[in-house]
Design a protein around this motif. Structure first.
Motif, mmCIF file in Angstrom:
data_model
loop_
_atom_site.group_PDB
_atom_site.id
_atom_site.type_symbol
_atom_site.label_atom_id
_atom_site.label_comp_id
_atom_site.label_asym_id
_atom_site.label_seq_id
_atom_site.Cartn_x
_atom_site.Cartn_y
_atom_site.Cartn_z
ATOM 1 N N LEU A 45 -22.617 -75.130 -0.103
ATOM 2 C CA LEU A 45 -23.145 -75.509 -1.414
ATOM 3 C C LEU A 45 -24.489 -76.230 -1.316
ATOM 4 N N THR A 46 -25.053 -76.242 -0.096
ATOM 5 C CA THR A 46 -26.338 -76.928 0.084
ATOM 6 C C THR A 46 -27.472 -75.900 0.132
ATOM 7 N N PRO A 47 -28.709 -76.372 0.003
ATOM 8 C CA PRO A 47 -29.860 -75.447 -0.035
ATOM 9 C C PRO A 47 -29.942 -74.530 1.188
ATOM 10 N N GLY A 48 -29.523 -75.007 2.358
ATOM 11 C CA GLY A 48 -29.603 -74.180 3.567
ATOM 12 C C GLY A 48 -28.925 -72.837 3.378
ATOM 13 N N PHE A 49 -27.890 -72.804 2.576
ATOM 14 C CA PHE A 49 -27.147 -71.585 2.283
ATOM 15 C C PHE A 49 -27.638 -70.991 0.961
ATOM 16 N N GLN A 50 -27.722 -71.856 -0.034
ATOM 17 C CA GLN A 50 -27.952 -71.387 -1.409
ATOM 18 C C GLN A 50 -29.339 -70.793 -1.625
ATOM 19 N N ASN A 51 -30.336 -71.251 -0.836
ATOM 20 C CA ASN A 51 -31.684 -70.707 -1.005
ATOM 21 C C ASN A 51 -31.729 -69.197 -0.748
ATOM 22 N N GLU A 52 -30.810 -68.713 0.057
ATOM 23 C CA GLU A 52 -30.853 -67.306 0.457
ATOM 24 C C GLU A 52 -30.214 -66.371 -0.573
ATOM 25 N N ILE A 53 -29.416 -66.943 -1.462
ATOM 26 C CA ILE A 53 -28.562 -66.111 -2.306
ATOM 27 C C ILE A 53 -29.322 -65.261 -3.327
ATOM 28 N N ALA A 54 -30.239 -65.885 -4.045
ATOM 29 C CA ALA A 54 -30.838 -65.207 -5.198
ATOM 30 C C ALA A 54 -31.532 -63.906 -4.800
ATOM 31 N N THR A 55 -32.361 -63.973 -3.763
ATOM 32 C CA THR A 55 -33.167 -62.793 -3.451
ATOM 33 C C THR A 55 -32.605 -61.959 -2.298
ATOM 34 N N LYS A 56 -31.461 -62.376 -1.742
ATOM 35 C CA LYS A 56 -30.874 -61.539 -0.700
ATOM 36 C C LYS A 56 -29.517 -60.974 -1.114
ATOM 37 N N MET A 68 -26.453 -65.219 -8.618
ATOM 38 C CA MET A 68 -26.918 -66.553 -8.974
ATOM 39 C C MET A 68 -26.288 -67.572 -8.029
ATOM 40 N N PRO A 69 -27.085 -68.480 -7.489
ATOM 41 C CA PRO A 69 -26.535 -69.489 -6.584
ATOM 42 C C PRO A 69 -25.534 -70.383 -7.319
ATOM 43 N N ALA A 70 -24.440 -70.737 -6.612
ATOM 44 C CA ALA A 70 -23.423 -71.592 -7.235
ATOM 45 C C ALA A 70 -23.583 -73.030 -6.779
ATOM 46 N N GLY A 71 -24.649 -73.313 -6.041
ATOM 47 C CA GLY A 71 -24.877 -74.674 -5.570
ATOM 48 C C GLY A 71 -26.359 -75.005 -5.645
ATOM 49 N N GLU A 72 -26.676 -76.111 -5.011
ATOM 50 C CA GLU A 72 -28.017 -76.657 -5.111
ATOM 51 C C GLU A 72 -29.012 -75.862 -4.250
ATOM 52 N N THR A 73 -30.185 -75.561 -4.820
ATOM 53 C CA THR A 73 -31.238 -74.930 -4.032
ATOM 54 C C THR A 73 -32.413 -75.878 -3.929
ATOM 55 N N SER A 74 -33.245 -75.734 -2.871
ATOM 56 C CA SER A 74 -34.399 -76.618 -2.726
ATOM 57 C C SER A 74 -35.682 -75.891 -3.105
ATOM 58 N N VAL A 75 -35.603 -74.561 -3.195
ATOM 59 C CA VAL A 75 -36.774 -73.830 -3.684
ATOM 60 C C VAL A 75 -36.392 -73.244 -5.036
ATOM 61 N N PRO A 76 -37.342 -73.235 -5.959
ATOM 62 C CA PRO A 76 -36.995 -72.705 -7.279
ATOM 63 C C PRO A 76 -36.717 -71.207 -7.195
ATOM 64 N N LEU A 77 -35.892 -70.728 -8.092
ATOM 65 C CA LEU A 77 -35.625 -69.292 -8.152
ATOM 66 C C LEU A 77 -36.916 -68.577 -8.530
ATOM 67 N N PRO A 78 -37.086 -67.340 -8.075
ATOM 68 C CA PRO A 78 -38.272 -66.594 -8.517
ATOM 69 C C PRO A 78 -38.344 -66.600 -10.043
ATOM 70 N N GLU A 79 -39.572 -66.593 -10.516
ATOM 71 C CA GLU A 79 -39.826 -66.694 -11.944
ATOM 72 C C GLU A 79 -39.027 -65.678 -12.774
ATOM 73 N N VAL A 80 -38.899 -64.480 -12.223
ATOM 74 C CA VAL A 80 -38.253 -63.430 -13.011
ATOM 75 C C VAL A 80 -36.808 -63.760 -13.376
ATOM 76 N N PHE A 81 -36.186 -64.634 -12.606
ATOM 77 C CA PHE A 81 -34.802 -64.979 -12.937
ATOM 78 C C PHE A 81 -34.715 -65.623 -14.313
ATOM 79 N N GLY A 82 -35.864 -66.252 -14.745
ATOM 80 C CA GLY A 82 -35.900 -66.834 -16.078
ATOM 81 C C GLY A 82 -35.900 -65.782 -17.172
ATOM 82 N N LYS A 83 -36.277 -64.554 -16.795
ATOM 83 C CA LYS A 83 -36.339 -63.482 -17.789
ATOM 84 C C LYS A 83 -34.997 -62.761 -17.936
#
Lengths: 330, 236, 513
Positions: A269-280, A284-299
């Protein structure tokens, strides 16, 4: 003979330091650890935090993963099982293999919250009808419009007998229509181009342009926007709400590496794992990420209402509901 | 009756130069080492193999461009002269009309041919249930009903025992005299040639030589190729 | 005379049969034991609909594949033309394509956006049949061509001399060979179509198109219901055995006649009607096979990414294809050899070879996993399991190719070899291998490309570090990489094309004269 024994001893000694390093065996589905999946990066990140090796074992897709556990039973060599989804967790629990995850679930971010003490989510996505904007200008705005709409505008579905998204759509129909589901399936039938055995086949037909709609995820358009820089494929927002798929992991009660397994679940549930989820994993990540999701996820479509049966309801009724679907569309 | 002059056959790196003339009503044996092209010579006459150069004349007509069926000849192979799913009678009848639609006279002709080669009792038997000698008799009967002036025999009795072979040879010789066939026969046995042939066509070293009288052939010990081929073989 | 050959033929044949029996038992027994723990195998009403659809679609697919295969194979046998080799290699390509690749190729020709879109409906029975013909017309053609090659060359010379019309040749020369082999070929194609899964579901249009195989898959995978899976598997097995028995009754014992010294030459087919028919059949073959293959090439051409993953997958595919082909050929040689020497037990040995298409691979894999894989499998063990399952699945093709040739060879050489005391390894090396070069190359090719294109075994056992080309295709598709997948599929097609070329070279016979 003596020389042989010596050689053997030397071999054992040489192997010993490597063996002393703890190995965490994680069962998962194969696309998680493929070249494009998040597996490799997650393994590297976790191994930084522990003096251990992560060994991925991928017996196939998510369903194959559960079957492997059923076949192996107590003899399983898994320490962690990652990749079951909420339509099968009740069955998985019934195996009696899993122990309490023991991780503070308040950090979990999934729609509707999380209270399961056995399985812990790592990502989620709402299912959605994805459509081709070049072929369809007015997509259905509700499941009702999909079911009753123009039969010339076809949709490609997946088979609930062989695929998770297929089961997802079946559950969605059931969640919206209840007793009427069978009748509504019959009404939808002329709109169904075909029912593919799995998501890959369905999506392959869709991108070949065989039909303007396919059953997939709200996150699917993100792939096309990020990797192919095109807005062509979009998800349709449905007024009744969207059915939710949550992917979870659990730890094996009898594992000799239980402490390490729990550490992995915490790490999950930490960024080390969750950062990889969105674009790989394109979920949608179910925990905390340290990098923002790519902009398109807002669309992407943000469902206002989440539909979901409990895992126990799915376990108890799945076969009847599949029978209902078979009868209605055969 | 058969004339092939200054002809050349080529297949891959195999070459055969042919200069052969065979008189009407004669019995010519084709002798020569294995692989020299004896069977090829027959296949050329029969129309199974094309010439690179030159032409084939049979009975005074140029048949080079004719398909096998239109050449005035019958060929008998060492084996597989019959169709295994058809009985002896039908196998012979194919020689009259491949459609197997025979009138009464033609049927009688088939019966007579079978009787002539001694197969009357086995007419309804399939080749698989017959001996090697009996199977070759089917081919001889078919040769009779076809009644074409030229007969090509490609080691027809090689698989038979010595006694049976001699018997069958004698029978062929009789049929030849009776019908006036012109016969060309490939054989591995010099004594067969000695027994029935008027002339010997020697095939060796890429050349099919003009036939010479049988006696002269066996006397030609000063010809190195012939001497080499005959080796220790002696007339008895 | 038969007794002596019986003795020499038995060890190889029995050995191979025992291996197959053990493999099948290892697949079925664990499932049956699970089924009996759960109260015994069961069947329900939905099964009969699946059974009916299975019979209808497999029957029609077989008819549409095997009937045109006869004139097509005859056209290929009696015509020499520029591009003949190319056409034969093209016909090899569909054999190894993973179903979804073939389906997408067919769809991109005949589907909504296809060049020939609207020409015929792609979804529902027509699409299933079209794709099955795309797969099986080439297979049936190849097998019929092999059967025609067993005709004694004298038969064609005799036919030419006796002035046989083209119809007479069909009746008296090709007919008997076809009667002897066609039931087995049709049986094999039927079993393959009955077991078709991805094609049936993807193009079926809905659950009305459900075959037994789909029901088994569901029972085993989604429901994990061993009792139902066992019941369905036994039903499928019974169906297959009935079919094999029927085919066996229809098959005439092939009277094998001997020599192998003449080159195969045909003299028929010169009438305008025959020329027209042959040209038509060859065009039909091109029309069925070429468009999807061209579509596949066109889709993949600009997307071949020469990545490490691709090379690794290529390596695994070649390794699995190669080893499985060798193993299947050794087994098939034993079975076909025994069938050739024991004509009265022929169907028995040839039937054993069909085990791989009679028992659903999903059942086999589950059983084997329960026996061999419970405690985890190393990559080497996994490799062996995948190879063994692939060899089992390729065995029917090997035997279909080798059986007629071995029957011919046995008739030609058995007595002589017995007389000279040539047996065992010496016989194999000196007598059989040289005479069987072409059919052995064909058998290796067929088994190799089936194994190379197979996705079933690798999916069922789990990838576990082994990723073949078809698995890579699926993985790429599963990650939205449809284009990359098209590139990988193209690489697979090229490898098959080259393998077919290599098999032709290996099988080229020295022409006797």
């Amino acid at each position: 003979m003596k020389r042989f024994s010596l050689a053997l001893a030397a071999l054992v000694l040489a192997a010993a330091p490597a063996a002393a390093k703890e190995t965490l065996t994680v069962y998962t589905y194969d696309s998680f650890v493929s070249d494009w999946g998040p597996g490799a990066a997650i393994k590297a990140e976790f191994e930084k935090t522990c003096d251990c090796d992560v060994k991925w074992v991928a017996p196939g897709d998510g369903v194959a993963l559960l079957n492997r556990l059923k076949l192996e039973g107590k003899e399983t060599s898994a320490d962690v099982v990652l990749g079951l989804d909420t339509s099968v967790t009740a069955e998985a629990k019934d195996l009696g293999l899993f122990g309490a995850h023991g991780v503070d679930a308040s950090r979990v971010k999934v729609p509707g919250g999380w209270s399961d003490t056995t399985f812990l989510p790592y990502d989620y996505a709402h299912f959605a009808v994805v459509y081709d904007t070049e072929k369809m200008t007015t997509p259905p705005r509700s499941l009702d419009e999909l079911v009753t709409g123009d039969a010339a505008q076809k949709i490609i579905l997946e088979d609930p007998r062989s695929s998770t998204p297929g089961l997802g759509f079946l559950l969605w129909m059931k969640a919206v229509y209840g007793e009427q589901a069978g009748a509504m399936w019959a009404r939808l039938k002329p709109r169904i181009l075909t029912v593919a055995p799995g998501w890959s086949e369905a999506y392959g037909l869709f991108t070949k342009g065989e039909a303007p709609m396919v059953f997939s995820y709200v996150t699917s358009p993100a792939y096309h926007m990020v990797e192919e820089k095109t807005d062509r494929y979009q998800a349709a927002a449905f007024a009744e709400g969207h059915y939710l798929q949550v992917e979870v992991a659990g730890l094996v009660e009898a594992s000799p590496e239980k402490a390490l397994a729990r550490k992995f679940l915490t790490f999950m549930l930490t960024p080390g794992f969750q950062n990889e989820i969105a674009t790989k994993n394109w979920m949608m990540p179910a925990g905390e990420t340290s990098v923002p999701l790519p902009e398109v996820f807002g669309k992407l479509v943000q469902p206002e209402k989440t539909l979901m049966f409990t895992p126990e309801e799915v376990r108890d009724h799945r076969r009847d509901w599949i029978g209902e679907w078979l009868n209605a569309t055969r | 009756m058969i004339r092939i002059e200054q002809a050349l056959y080529v297949y891959g790196d195999f070459r055969l130069a042919i200069d052969v003339a065979v008189p009407r009503g004669s019995f010519t044996a084709v002798l020569g080492p294995s692989g020299a092209g004896k069977s090829t010579l027959l296949a050329i006459i029969a129309g199974f193999e094309p010439l690179r150069r030159g032409k084939v004349e049979v009975a005074g007509a140029d048949v080079t461009a004719l398909p096998p069926a239109q050449r005035p000849l019958t060929m008998v192979f060492q084996d597989n002269n019959t169709f295994a799913h058809l009985d002896a009678w039908t196998n012979v009848a194919l020689g009259v009309a491949p459609s197997l639609r025979l009138d009464e006279a033609q049927r009688q002709m088939v019966d007579e041919a079978l009787a002539r080669v001694g197969l009357s009792a086995l007419a309804r038997r399939k080749p698989g249930d017959m001996s090697g000698g009996e199977r070759q008799r089917i081919a001889l009967a078919r040769m009779l009903v076809r009644n074409r002036p030229v007969v090509l025999l490609d080691e027809p009795f090689a698989a038979l025992g010595p006694g049976l072979r001699a018997e069958m040879l004698a029978e062929v010789k009789d049929l030849q005299r009776e019908r006036g066939f012109t016969v060309v026969m490939v054989t591995h046995q010099p004594e067969d040639a000695r027994a029935v042939a008027d002339a010997v066509c020697f095939v060796a070293g890429g050349v099919a030589r003009p036939p010479v009288a049988t006696a002269a052939f066996f006397a030609a010990r000063n010809d190195a190729a012939i001497a080499d081929y005959l080796g220790g073989w002696r007339d008895s | 005379m038969a007794e002596r050959h019986t003795i020499t033929a038995l060890p190889g044949g029995l050995g191979a049969a025992l291996w197959v029996a053990a493999a099948v038992a290892a697949g079925l027994l664990p499932l049956l034991s699970l089924a009996f723990q759960a109260g015994g195998p069961t069947l329900d009403g939905a099964v009969w609909a699946a059974l009916r659809f299975t019979l209808v679609q497999a029957g029609l697919s077989t008819l549409l594949s095997v009937v045109p295969a006869v004139p097509l194979a005859r056209a290929l046998a009696r015509r020499q033309f520029t591009g003949r080799g190319l056409l034969l290699r093209l016909l090899a390509v569909p054999l190894a394509l993973p179903a979804i690749v073939a389906v997408l190729a067919v769809v991109s020709v005949y589907g909504a956006n296809g060049v020939l879109g609207g020409f015929m409906p792609v979804y529902g029975l027509p699409g299933i049949l079209l794709t099955h013909v795309f797969f099986n017309l080439p297979l049936a053609t190849r097998l019929v061509l092999e059967a025609l090659a067993t005709t004694p060359p004298e038969a064609h010379r005799l036919a030419a001399q006796l002035g046989f019309s083209d119809n007479d040749v069909l009746r008296h020369v090709d007919g008997p060979v076809l009667r002897a082999r066609l039931p087995a070929i049709a049986g094999l194609v039927f079993l393959l179509c009955a077991a078709s899964f991805v094609t049936v579901l993807t193009l079926g249009g809905g659950p009305a198109a459900t075959t037994l195989e789909v029901a088994i898959y569901q029972a085993l995978r989604m429901d994990f219901d061993p009792a139902r899976a066992a019941g369905l598997s036994l039903l499928q097995l019974a169906l297959s055995l009935t079919l094999v028995a029927l085919a066996g009754r229809m098959m005439l014992a092939q009277a094998s006649q001997a020599p192998l010294r003449l080159r195969q030459q045909r003299f028929d087919g010169h009438s305008p009607a025959a020329r027209a028919l042959d040209a038509g059949m060859l065009l039909l073959a091109v029309a069925v096979v070429a468009p999807p293959v061209v579509a596949l090439v066109a889709a993949g051409l600009s997307h071949v990414a020469l990545s490490a993953a691709l090379f690794s997958a290529l390596g695994w595919s070649l390794a699995i294809g190669g080893v499985a082909a060798l193993f299947a050929t050794v087994l098939g040689y034993g079975l076909a050899g025994a069938a050739a020497r024991l004509p009265q037990r022929r169907m028995w040995f040839e039937g054993v070879a069909l085990a791989g298409v009679m028992v659903p691979p999903a059942v086999m894999a589950t059983g084997w996993f329960l026996i061999f894989g419970r405690n985890g499998t190393s990559r080497a063990e996994l490799f062996l399991l995948v190879v063994a399952l692939n060899a089992l699945m390729a065995l029917p093709f090997v035997v279909a190719v080798l059986a007629p040739q071995l029957a011919r060879l046995a008739a030609a050489h058995d007595r002589l070899c017995a007389a000279l005391g040539i047996s065992g390894w010496a016989r194999l090396r000196l007598i059989d291998l040289p005479a069987l070069r072409r059919p052995l190359a064909q058998a290796l090719l067929l088994a190799g490309i089936m194994a190379m294109g197979d996705l079933t075994a690798i999916t069922l056992f789990g990838s576990g570090g082994i990723l073949t080309l078809p698995a890579l295709v699926y993985q790429q598709m599963g990650h939205y990489r449809g284009n990359l997948a098209a590139g990988t599929a193209l690489v697979l097609a090229v490898v098959i094309f080259l393998a077919a070329w290599l098999a032709e070279r290996l099988g080229a016979e020295d022409d006797p004269h």
